[in-house]
Enzyme design. Structure first.
Site, PDB file in Angstrom:
ATOM      1  N   ASP A 231      40.831  36.230  37.249  1.00 37.37           N
ATOM      2  CA  ASP A 231      40.358  35.218  38.373  1.00 37.37           C
ATOM      3  C   ASP A 231      39.760  33.990  37.535  1.00 37.37           C
ATOM      4  O   ASP A 231      38.405  34.694  36.780  1.00 37.37           O
ATOM      5  CB  ASP A 231      39.796  35.332  39.006  1.00 37.37           C
ATOM      6  CG  ASP A 231      39.562  34.669  40.249  1.00 37.37           C
ATOM      7  OD1 ASP A 231      39.407  34.396  40.716  1.00 37.37           O
ATOM      8  OD2 ASP A 231      38.666  34.965  41.149  1.00 37.37           O
TER       9      ASP A 231
ATOM     10  N   SER B   3      36.430  34.515  48.703  1.00 40.50           N
ATOM     11  CA  SER B   3      36.937  32.979  47.890  1.00 40.50           C
ATOM     12  C   SER B   3      36.193  32.238  48.544  1.00 40.50           C
ATOM     13  O   SER B   3      34.175  32.416  48.172  1.00 40.50           O
ATOM     14  CB  SER B   3      38.152  33.007  48.409  1.00 40.50           C
ATOM     15  OG  SER B   3      38.944  31.629  47.710  1.00 40.50           O
TER      16      SER B   3
ATOM     17  N   HIS C 134      43.067  37.491  41.323  1.00 41.87           N
ATOM     18  CA  HIS C 134      42.082  36.344  42.681  1.00 41.87           C
ATOM     19  C   HIS C 134      42.712  35.935  44.364  1.00 41.87           C
ATOM     20  O   HIS C 134      44.058  36.317  44.433  1.00 41.87           O
ATOM     21  CB  HIS C 134      42.015  34.420  42.957  1.00 41.87           C
ATOM     22  CG  HIS C 134      40.683  33.917  43.516  1.00 41.87           C
ATOM     23  ND1 HIS C 134      39.815  33.501  43.845  1.00 41.87           N
ATOM     24  CD2 HIS C 134      41.733  33.317  44.451  1.00 41.87           C
ATOM     25  CE1 HIS C 134      39.769  32.926  45.082  1.00 41.87           C
ATOM     26  NE2 HIS C 134      40.197  33.205  45.076  1.00 41.87           N
TER      27      HIS C 134
END
Length: 307
Positions: A248, A153, A278
């Site tokens: 995502d 991330s 995600h």
């Protein structure tokens, strides 16, 4: 591909309502929320907690060593959490798995979080820690010629930025970068942000909330130091492993970044995980795809370290 049914219970949570908890309660919730997913920590050779003095603050790091002896290649790992959440404990099992599977040292950075530490402080802090690792390679029993960087991330975001800075400043040379489900244009407008903007854990409103905490002003999102996809030059960057997920909202910018790197002559391994959301990479105990992604990362790191 349809959404993986293993996410059914997780996605019953109203994630957007969590942003009203307040920062400290949200951080506590976030850290505990991974307990059922991240897996049991593996035994490694040793784990050393240290502090690196940077211009931002005294930065905690955790160094994982394999069970073998010698001088090790190293991965500098940067955790996710939208610049607001997360810590090195959340990704402790991941770092241990990489240490054992690659037979390398892993150096995990516990950088300062927003809103206490707004842009560009997390980037500057992680850059300075990375530079410190190179400068102290002998003491760390690390080979300065085989150091990679990577993260999940926003950890992937910071890894991409530091890879660009390492090329531009010339203070150290990274051999590889690992970018997993990263936000690469903070205020981006891609089809996946619309298609996956609601209902898949990370939402469009959530991204805006994280940006508000992290940035002093939304205009900072146009800086390549915040949004590495907006850089002018993608040549001469470290080879990359880029992982994206079908559901995502950040999927497209990860794949766009891979295209920019490849077009500039950088060797890129891009893999999209279909049916996946995600944050899946840290779901090692529950998702076969997470374990596959980790195996891919480890394979690419071994290749980079053995060239």
């Amino acid at each position: 591909m349809t959404l993986n049914p293993k996410f059914e219970n997780l996605l019953k949570t109203d994630f957007e309502s969590l942003y009203s908890l307040g920062i400290e309660k949200l951080r506590e919730y976030y850290s505990k929320s991974w307990d059922d997913f991240k897996g049991i920590p593996e035994e490694v050779g040793s784990v050393v907690n240290r502090v690196v003095k940077t211009s931002i603050r005294d930065t905690p790091i955790r160094v994982y060593y394999p069970k073998t002896t010698g001088i090790y290649p190293a991965l500098i790992f940067i955790h996710g959490g939208g610049f607001v959440l997360g810590n090195i404990d959340v990704y402790d099992p991941i770092c241990r798995k990489i240490t054992n599977n690659v037979n390398c040292a892993v150096i995990s950075i516990d950088y300062g979080l927003a809103p206490e530490h707004k842009f560009p402080k997390p980037m500057e802090e992680c850059y300075q820690v990375t530079k410190w690792v190179f400068e102290n390679a002998d003491e760390l029993h690390v080979n300065p010629d085989t150091i990679a960087i990577g993260g999940d991330s926003v950890g992937g975001t910071l890894s991409a930025v530091i890879s660009q800075l390492s090329r531009d400043k010339g203070e150290f040379s990274l051999v590889y970068q690992v970018i997993i489900n990263a936000i690469l244009e903070l205020d981006g407008q891609t089809p996946s942000r619309i298609e996956n903007g609601e209902g898949y854990r990370l939402t469009t409103k959530g991204i805006a909330w994280f940006n508000q905490q992290h940035l002093n002003d939304i205009s900072e999102a146009k800086s390549p130091l915040a949004s590495p996809l907006l850089a002018d030059n993608f040549a001469d960057l470290p080879p990359a492993c880029i992982i994206t997920s079908e559901y995502d909202p950040l999927r497209d910018e990860g794949e766009n970044y891979a295209e920019r790197l490849s077009a500039a002559g950088v060797n890129v391994c891009l893999k999209r995980y279909d049916g996946i959301i995600h944050g899946f990479f840290n779901m090692q105990s529950t998702l076969e795809e997470a374990r596959d992604a980790l195996a891919l990362v480890c394979t690419k790191l071994r290749e980079a370290f053995n060239q």
